[in-house]
Every structure is written in C-alpha cells, then in structure tokens.
Motif scaffolding. Sequence first.
Motif, mmCIF file in Angstrom:
data_model
loop_
_atom_site.group_PDB
_atom_site.id
_atom_site.type_symbol
_atom_site.label_atom_id
_atom_site.label_comp_id
_atom_site.label_asym_id
_atom_site.label_seq_id
_atom_site.Cartn_x
_atom_site.Cartn_y
_atom_site.Cartn_z
ATOM 1 N N LYS A 48 0.828 -1.212 0.000
ATOM 2 C CA LYS A 48 0.000 0.000 0.000
ATOM 3 C C LYS A 48 0.862 1.263 0.000
ATOM 4 C CE LYS A 48 -3.816 -2.245 2.431
ATOM 5 N NZ LYS A 48 -4.729 -2.181 3.610
ATOM 6 N N TYR A 52 -1.230 5.509 -6.576
ATOM 7 C CA TYR A 52 -2.351 5.315 -7.508
ATOM 8 C C TYR A 52 -3.251 4.196 -6.988
ATOM 9 C CZ TYR A 52 0.713 7.981 -10.601
ATOM 10 O OH TYR A 52 1.527 8.949 -11.138
ATOM 11 N N ASP A 53 -4.511 4.284 -7.283
ATOM 12 C CA ASP A 53 -5.453 3.255 -6.897
ATOM 13 C C ASP A 53 -5.477 2.151 -7.948
ATOM 14 O OD1 ASP A 53 -6.733 4.457 -8.997
ATOM 15 O OD2 ASP A 53 -8.376 5.283 -7.805
ATOM 16 N N ASN A 57 -5.853 5.912 -10.941
ATOM 17 C CA ASN A 57 -6.079 7.308 -10.593
ATOM 18 C C ASN A 57 -5.120 7.752 -9.491
ATOM 19 O OD1 ASN A 57 -8.304 7.391 -12.389
ATOM 20 N ND2 ASN A 57 -9.616 6.449 -10.815
ATOM 21 N N TYR A 58 -4.619 8.973 -9.614
ATOM 22 C CA TYR A 58 -3.656 9.511 -8.650
ATOM 23 C C TYR A 58 -4.374 9.878 -7.351
ATOM 24 C CZ TYR A 58 -0.044 12.527 -6.635
ATOM 25 O OH TYR A 58 0.873 13.094 -5.804
ATOM 26 N N LYS A 59 -3.923 9.303 -6.240
ATOM 27 C CA LYS A 59 -4.557 9.545 -4.943
ATOM 28 C C LYS A 59 -3.928 10.712 -4.190
ATOM 29 C CE LYS A 59 -3.763 5.457 -3.423
ATOM 30 N NZ LYS A 59 -3.743 4.258 -2.544
#
Length: 341
Positions: A48, A52-53, A57-59
Amino acid sequence: MVNALATQLGTKRTDTLFSGNELAPKPDRKGKSNLIAGKLDNIAISLKLSPYDSGGNYKGKLLPISRFKIEPVYVICPTSFICGTLDCQPRCLIQSTRERDIPMVTLIKDHRVHQDVPVLMGKCPRCETLYVADHERFQDTSIVQNNFKRVYLNSAKYLKIGKSLWVDRLFATSVINAMYNFHASASAYAEYWNNTFGTEQFSVTRPHIWQAFVQQSVRTIAEECGIDVEFDDGLNIKEVTTQAFSILGENGMIRAADRHACPECTQKRNKTSNVVFDDPAAVVGMDATDDNIPAMTLTHEEMEIDLPQITSDDNMDIDTIQNITMVVLDGVVMGPQVNNF
C-alpha cells in the motif's frame, strides 16, 4: 505463442536461447528493466505504498516513512536455548514465567531509550538452572544444599543495572572509558548522559552508572582470563566487588607488573617534594596581579632540579625490590588539573 511472449516481455524475436528442444526468449536490457519495474510496482501495491489506486487514478503524495512505525520490537532473552550442564545437554529450555508475568523493562540501546521491552528467562525442567540474558543461576550441590550460584556471562549483549533498567555493552563500555580517560565519577557521568541523551520522562542515576562500571569491569577482566566468574546468588554491588577481587585480583598483583620492578615505579615515599623552587615567581597558584609578582631570577633551564634518573634497564634490581601491587579504591574521584593562566 513464443512471439506473443516475446512481445509481452519487450524482447526481440531474433534474440533467443535454446534450452533443449524448447525455444526460450532472452530479454534484452529494456526487457529486464520492465521486469524489475513490474515487480517493484507489485510490491508497492501489496505494501500500500503506491500513490495510484487500482484504476490508475492519482490519490496524492505519499507521506514520509515513519521510523517509529517500522522500528523493530526488542526482546531481551537468553543467548542459549538448550541447557549447558553435562547431565542435561542438549535438553531444551522452557519459559520460566507465565505470559502475564513477563517483566516489561526499559532498555538503553545505542544510547536510545526503549520502553516496555519484555525480558524472557529460560529454565531447565530437570536441573532447574535459570538462564537470563546476562547470567545463569544454578544450584551448587557440592558445598551445601540450596546453595545457588550466579555465573556472569562474558558473552552477554545486555546488562541489568537496575530494577527495571537494562543497557547494552556500548553503554557499559562508555562508562568505563569515561572514568578511566576523563577521571569522571559516577555522578558526573550520570549528569553528562542525562544532559546528552536523557529525556524528561527518563534519566539514569549514580547507582546505575556504578552498576554498569562494576559489571563491565568484571566481565572484561574475566574474559581476559578466559573464564566466566561464579558468585554467590543475591549479592549486593559491594559484595560483588569483594568476591570479584578475591577471584580476579590475584592477591593484589597487577598481571602486567609480574616480575617487574624498576626505580621509576618502585620508589620510597618522600615527605617533601624533590622539586623545590627558590624563586617566588615560579610558585603556581599565587593569587597575585602582574604588579606584585617578582621577576624570575633564573630560567627553567638554569634551575637545578633533583629528579630521579634512570639510565638503563640493567640497573633494575628485581630481586631486592618488591613487586608492584594494586588496591581497590571505591568512591575516589580525581579531577583534571586546571591551569588558571
């Protein structure tokens, strides 16, 4: 099939290896980089640590890694896991205390304070020898019944210097070096350590420093002699020094001074100093100003100083001069000399 695999690994179809009857592709430099990058990406996702998810997508930016969260959990335990006595070897040890009764202590490791460190103790179910991180406790049936002995282990990594305080050998060695190199007392070193490494919640005391000094000294000399010293169990620190001197002191004889004597180190006691300065200006420690200090009549080279002279080792009379002996000085503090000028 081979072409599809070579395309997936990013390799050239013409660069191949033959393994038996199978055609195995050989990844080029770019293909190796892609393989390594893919493995690292999978590890980051598993831990973790990816920004990115799963949808790509950029978290957001990752926070710095906390050393406190990844710091290892220290456990003080015996170095041996089997009984070392001749009758029981190699019988395995059992935990001597129940899980709810395991003591949680403070550990000083690398001059850092670690709280709530568990201390595990092993016990032989047959001879009932107790194994701790810094010593072993056994019953000596050769003398009297119920007479327990304690063996100070030279290979111990941690030493117990307080009711709930353990230290590593680096801490104990620092105490030894400070006392010998700087003539520091136990109180002075305790104050220095508290000002340098201590916190508001924790500090060491003079008895802690003295315990570290005695235990490290005993183990250092015992290791030099090639033995693990045995003491009666349950001794206080003063009784430990007494028995240690009787075992390791060699009746007051310094090992390096055995069969050695010379005029430099075996001199008669003088009631007065051999160096006498007639010039008042040569007296050290005068509380005077530059106006009332008389001028020196002689230089230091012109002064006749009666000092013992040693010509050669041939003049040493070993048969007539007694050997050098040592005594234990407890609580004596010698400070460094200070030059006020």
